[in-house]
Design a protein around this motif. Structure first.
Motif, PDB file in Angstrom:
ATOM      1  N   THR A 348     -45.122 -37.447 -30.879  1.00 11.45           N
ATOM      2  CA  THR A 348     -44.704 -36.823 -29.563  1.00 11.45           C
ATOM      3  C   THR A 348     -45.802 -36.165 -29.560  1.00 11.45           C
ATOM      4  O   THR A 348     -46.869 -36.025 -28.928  1.00 11.45           O
ATOM      5  N   GLU A 349     -46.599 -35.842 -30.998  1.00 10.56           N
ATOM      6  CA  GLU A 349     -47.861 -35.280 -31.286  1.00 10.56           C
ATOM      7  C   GLU A 349     -48.720 -36.206 -31.196  1.00 10.56           C
ATOM      8  O   GLU A 349     -50.125 -36.015 -31.033  1.00 10.56           O
ATOM      9  N   PHE A 350     -48.182 -37.551 -31.408  1.00  9.91           N
ATOM     10  CA  PHE A 350     -48.863 -38.935 -30.959  1.00  9.91           C
ATOM     11  C   PHE A 350     -49.659 -39.040 -29.891  1.00  9.91           C
ATOM     12  O   PHE A 350     -50.949 -39.279 -29.084  1.00  9.91           O
ATOM     13  N   LEU A 351     -48.417 -38.434 -28.994  1.00 11.82           N
ATOM     14  CA  LEU A 351     -48.657 -38.984 -27.476  1.00 11.82           C
ATOM     15  C   LEU A 351     -50.169 -37.476 -26.963  1.00 11.82           C
ATOM     16  O   LEU A 351     -50.755 -37.540 -26.418  1.00 11.82           O
ATOM     17  N   ASP A 352     -49.356 -36.720 -27.253  1.00 16.27           N
ATOM     18  CA  ASP A 352     -50.330 -35.568 -26.936  1.00 16.27           C
ATOM     19  C   ASP A 352     -51.319 -35.709 -27.781  1.00 16.27           C
ATOM     20  O   ASP A 352     -52.920 -35.372 -26.858  1.00 16.27           O
ATOM     21  N   LYS A 353     -52.251 -36.589 -28.865  1.00 13.86           N
ATOM     22  CA  LYS A 353     -53.182 -36.961 -29.086  1.00 13.86           C
ATOM     23  C   LYS A 353     -53.761 -37.225 -28.612  1.00 13.86           C
ATOM     24  O   LYS A 353     -54.968 -37.741 -27.601  1.00 13.86           O
ATOM     25  N   PHE A 354     -53.298 -38.546 -28.069  1.00 16.56           N
ATOM     26  CA  PHE A 354     -53.467 -39.751 -27.311  1.00 16.56           C
ATOM     27  C   PHE A 354     -53.925 -39.337 -26.037  1.00 16.56           C
ATOM     28  O   PHE A 354     -55.022 -39.512 -25.159  1.00 16.56           O
ATOM     29  N   GLN A 526     -33.672 -26.626 -22.567  1.00 19.19           N
ATOM     30  CA  GLN A 526     -33.348 -28.521 -23.651  1.00 19.19           C
ATOM     31  C   GLN A 526     -34.938 -28.911 -23.568  1.00 19.19           C
ATOM     32  O   GLN A 526     -34.825 -29.001 -24.974  1.00 19.19           O
ATOM     33  N   GLN A 527     -35.991 -28.765 -21.933  1.00 14.23           N
ATOM     34  CA  GLN A 527     -36.896 -29.756 -22.784  1.00 14.23           C
ATOM     35  C   GLN A 527     -37.855 -29.104 -23.825  1.00 14.23           C
ATOM     36  O   GLN A 527     -38.661 -29.529 -24.453  1.00 14.23           O
ATOM     37  N   SER A 532     -40.385 -28.828 -28.815  1.00 11.82           N
ATOM     38  CA  SER A 532     -40.867 -28.474 -30.171  1.00 11.82           C
ATOM     39  C   SER A 532     -40.554 -28.448 -31.817  1.00 11.82           C
ATOM     40  O   SER A 532     -39.787 -29.262 -31.497  1.00 11.82           O
ATOM     41  N   PRO A 533     -41.291 -27.866 -32.670  1.00  9.93           N
ATOM     42  CA  PRO A 533     -41.279 -28.257 -34.413  1.00  9.93           C
ATOM     43  C   PRO A 533     -40.052 -27.552 -34.358  1.00  9.93           C
ATOM     44  O   PRO A 533     -39.599 -27.510 -35.667  1.00  9.93           O
ATOM     45  N   TRP A 534     -38.477 -26.538 -34.122  1.00  7.87           N
ATOM     46  CA  TRP A 534     -38.020 -26.335 -34.841  1.00  7.87           C
ATOM     47  C   TRP A 534     -36.190 -26.147 -34.320  1.00  7.87           C
ATOM     48  O   TRP A 534     -35.532 -26.033 -34.899  1.00  7.87           O
TER      49      TRP A 534
END
Length: 583
Positions: A348-354, A526-527, A532-534
């Motif tokens: 998900t972090e990679f998707l955001d970065k992209f 839920q989403q 989230s990273p928690w």
């Protein structure tokens, strides 16, 4: 020749599991009779004196070797059967149940009667073969398709028959050593009869699996496994001479727990390799990895600080051993969920970065320059992120057609332009998910002709899988703590305030963690939580609270009276004091 004999001891063809007869002549008739029966004779005949079996304080190397076959099966099945829907989840648990109860019956024999000999090593070869057969058969294990894989289920039934025949042979060999102890023959015959009935039932089930129709008869496997376990435990409760007193049953359960935690570490390290693949060492990802490591370490502390080397009492020890079935299932699911959540967070972090530099341009108000800037940012993101992946599989992730369509529109507001951008983004989403080996359920992906039919279906289905992972991750974490609390209740006969506090603490925190799964009942919450990273830190924090409060309660609450008395007695006589951390 004498030197060779001194250095190399000949292994006996078959060894006696009994101690020297002179060491147990004083044994009473009481341990022989079923509970509730009284002896009518004050002097026991030699044939009525209970045999003393050799005590085992630690597992042998061949027993540990057998445990490795269990974890090898676990690793193989986990790799080949990702949990992506409720059907695969039930299939996963079902296979582990067969594997675990097969392991249990071998252990119950080994801890009481296992003595190194040629005969026992040959029997172990058959047990190893059963585990290898499980690994081979497990590739196509799917209870929802017994008709398509009817051959697999027939083979599994035959393997279960073989495992019981081997156990019957091992228990039958004991009769030669205890044939003069008439009342010991009875419980051994009960053992043999239980496995004989199980073998017959499993053999009969072989013919219930047919190509023409599906069958639910495989459920009988689990019924047979549970009944066999109870037959052994009940028999041992009634005839204490073959009970688990002075055995290493506790150690074997603990060793398998340790092996499963070790498998969790292996799975965790595989997940962290995805971080290297994505070159994404953000604070959130590092926090995920640290939380995962601490979860495993804290569970290790909580479990092994409460495992006693001594027996718990015949009945309680047996229930304690059986409690490891749901405990190990929950532990395996927790380890698997931990790994998958790390991978998901990285993706998900990679998707955001992209996509952030691409979407920021596309949704801007400047319509005249948007296409040129969009293509510039797309080229940068492609080169910086997934260029190698796209080049490696150009036929599957080819976006040339979509870029051509977008160029031809010249206007971002047209339907053709919107459709082209959706196809481009969906292609990159599919590439990123594939890059991190995040796949949609096999049942969903099967039969799809192309990725461009429904652009965002792959992402939608992958999110559904992660929803399920989130649910079983928190439920498994909660059950792990709850079962640990029940294990303390079974292990402690005379509970003090500290014991009750430790039990309550595990039950409360475990229930709280399990209830976190209810977040899936609200789609917005839920989403938000899923992205989230928690998730991992939540479980880590919950288990950490238990570890800290355990230590605090250990200092604040009084020790058991018997421990205090022993301490004063040793101090009075100047003897060293051996503390029991489980008091």
């Amino acid at each position: 020749m004498s030197l060779i004999k001194r250095r190399y001891h000949a292994l006996p063809l078959i060894a006696s599991p009994l101690e020297d007869e002179s060491h147990h002549r004083h044994a009473s008739e009481e341990s022989l009779e079923p509970k509730g029966h009284s002896a009518l004779v004050t002097v026991a005949e030699p044939s009525d004196v209970p045999p003393a079996f050799r005590e085992k304080e630690e597992a042998s190397s061949i027993e540990l070797f057998y445990d490795l076959f269990f974890v090898a099966n676990l690793t193989t099945f986990t790799t080949g059967h990702p949990i992506d829907d409720r059907t695969t989840l039930s299939s996963y648990v079902g296979f582990l149940a067969i594997l675990w109860f097969t392991w249990l019956q071998v252990v119950l024999y080994d801890v009481r009667f296992g003595v190194d000999s040629v005969f026992e090593r040959v029997c172990k070869v058959f047990h190893f073969g059963v585990m290898i057969a499980f690994a081979v058969i497990g590739v196509k294990f799917d209870p929802s398709k017994t008709d398509e894989n009817y051959g697999t289920f027939r083979k599994l039934s035959v393997v279960l028959v073989i495992s019981r025949l081997v156990l019957m042979t091992q228990y039958g060999s004991l009769l030669a050593w205890v044939k003069h102890h008439k009342k010991i023959v009875t419980p051994l015959l009960v053992h043999i009869a239980a496995f004989a009935i199980g073998a017959v039932v499993c053999l009969g089930l072989t013919f219930s699996f047919k190509k023409t129709s599906s069958s639910s008869s495989y459920i009988t496997w689990y019924v047979v496994a549970v009944l066999e376990a109870f037959a052994v435990f009940i028999t041992c409760s009634q005839w204490r001479a073959i009970s688990f007193k002075h055995t290493n049953l506790n150690e074997r359960c603990g060793l398998l727990t340790l092996i499963i935690l070790g498998e969790g570490i292996i799975v965790l390290t595989k997940a962290t390799t995805n971080v290297v693949k994505g070159e994404n060492f953000s604070a959130a990802i590092i926090g995920q990895i640290i939380s995962a490591v601490l979860i495993i370490y804290f569970l290790y502390i909580l479990y092994f600080d409460q495992v006693e080397s001594k027996r718990y009492g015949t009945i309680r020890q047996q229930f304690w051993a059986l409690s490891h079935f749901p405990f190990h299932i929950a532990l395996v699911l927790l380890m698997e969920g931990t790994s998958r959540l790390i991978t998901w967070r990285n993706a998900t972090e990679f998707l955001d970065k992209f996509f952030i530099p691409i979407d920021s341009v596309w949704y801007s108000t400047n319509d005249t320059a948007v296409l040129a800037e969009f293509f510039a940012n797309l080229a940068y993101a492609k080169k910086d992120g997934l260029y190698a992946v796209l080049e490696a599989d150009a036929s599957k992730y080819n976006i040339t057609e979509f870029i051509t369509n977008l160029n031809s529109t010249g206007n971002k507001t047209s339907e053709a332009a919107v459709d082209a951008v959706e196809q481009i983004e969906a292609t990159f989403i599919n590439a990123i998910l594939s890059y991190f080996k995040i796949k949609e359920p096999k049942k969903v992906s099967k039969g799809k002709e192309s990725l461009s039919v429904e652009p965002f279906d792959v992402l939608y289905n992958a999110v559904n899988v992660q929803d399920l992972v989130m649910v079983y991750f928190f439920v498994a974490a909660g059950l792990t703590l709850i079962i640990m609390g029940l294990q303390i209740a079974l292990a402690k006969k005379r509970k003090v305030t500290g014991d009750w506090a430790a039990i309550a603490l595990r039950l409360v925190v475990g229930l709280a963690l399990a209830l976190v799964a209810l977040v899936t009942t609200n789609i917005n919450t839920q989403q938000h939580y899923l992205y989230s990273p928690w998730m991992l830190p939540t479980v880590c924090l919950g288990i950490f609270i238990v570890v800290i409060l355990d230590a605090v309660l250990g200092y604040l609450l009084p020790a058991p009276k018997e421990l205090i008395s022993a301490h004063e007695h040793h101090q009075h006589h100047g003897e060293p004091v051996h503390h029991n951390n489980n008091a």
